[in-house]
Design an enzyme around this catalytic site. Structure first.
Site, PDB file in Angstrom:
ATOM      1  N   CYS A   1       0.687  -1.049  -0.004  1.00  0.00           N
ATOM      2  CA  CYS A   1       0.149  -0.061  -0.050  1.00  0.00           C
ATOM      3  C   CYS A   1       0.938   1.370   0.089  1.00  0.00           C
ATOM      4  CB  CYS A   1      -0.904  -0.078   1.087  1.00  0.00           C
ATOM      5  SG  CYS A   1      -1.783   1.455   1.632  1.00  0.00           S
TER       6      CYS A   1
ATOM      7  N   CYS B   1      -0.013   3.960   2.484  1.00  0.00           N
ATOM      8  CA  CYS B   1       0.348   3.564   3.872  1.00  0.00           C
ATOM      9  C   CYS B   1       1.822   3.791   4.172  1.00  0.00           C
ATOM     10  CB  CYS B   1       0.125   1.768   3.921  1.00  0.00           C
ATOM     11  SG  CYS B   1      -1.616   1.385   3.854  1.00  0.00           S
TER      12      CYS B   1
END
Length: 107
Positions: free
Chosen positions: A32, A35
């Protein structure tokens, strides 16, 4: 100076739900991109709010039970727990100011 720590399905109840201080849980994954973008911001907030807020990270892929229990579908998702209950949910990468605006009323 505090930093983020890691929780798992096995340690979640003790580290998050039983915590005396509010806990911000960062549900993230290695793949991700957003993230990874907010990780340094969360480290800064953890250091600045040491003693008032605990920030923990949970690997979404390695811990399927907890994200499923709390309906975490998109990443990153940040859930703020206070007294064992979710009091705030933030989805997606947000700037530090926006994160603090959502968190500070609960501290």
């Amino acid at each position: 100076m505090s930093s983020t720590t890691t929780v798992t399905d096995a340690t979640f109840d003790a580290e998050v739900l039983a915590s005396e201080t509010p806990v911000l849980v960062d549900f993230w994954a290695e793949w991700c991109g957003p993230c990874k973008m907010i990780a340094p911001v969360l480290d800064q907030i953890a250091a600045e709010q040491d003693g008032k807020l605990k920030i923990v990270k949970m690997d979404y892929d390695a811990n399927p039970l907890t994200p499923g229990k709390y309906g975490v579908l998109g990443l990153p998702t940040l859930l703020l727990y206070k007294g064992g209950e979710v009091v705030e949910q933030i989805t997606g990468a947000k700037p530090k100011r926006a994160l603090l605006k959502a968190i500070e009323p609960h501290l």
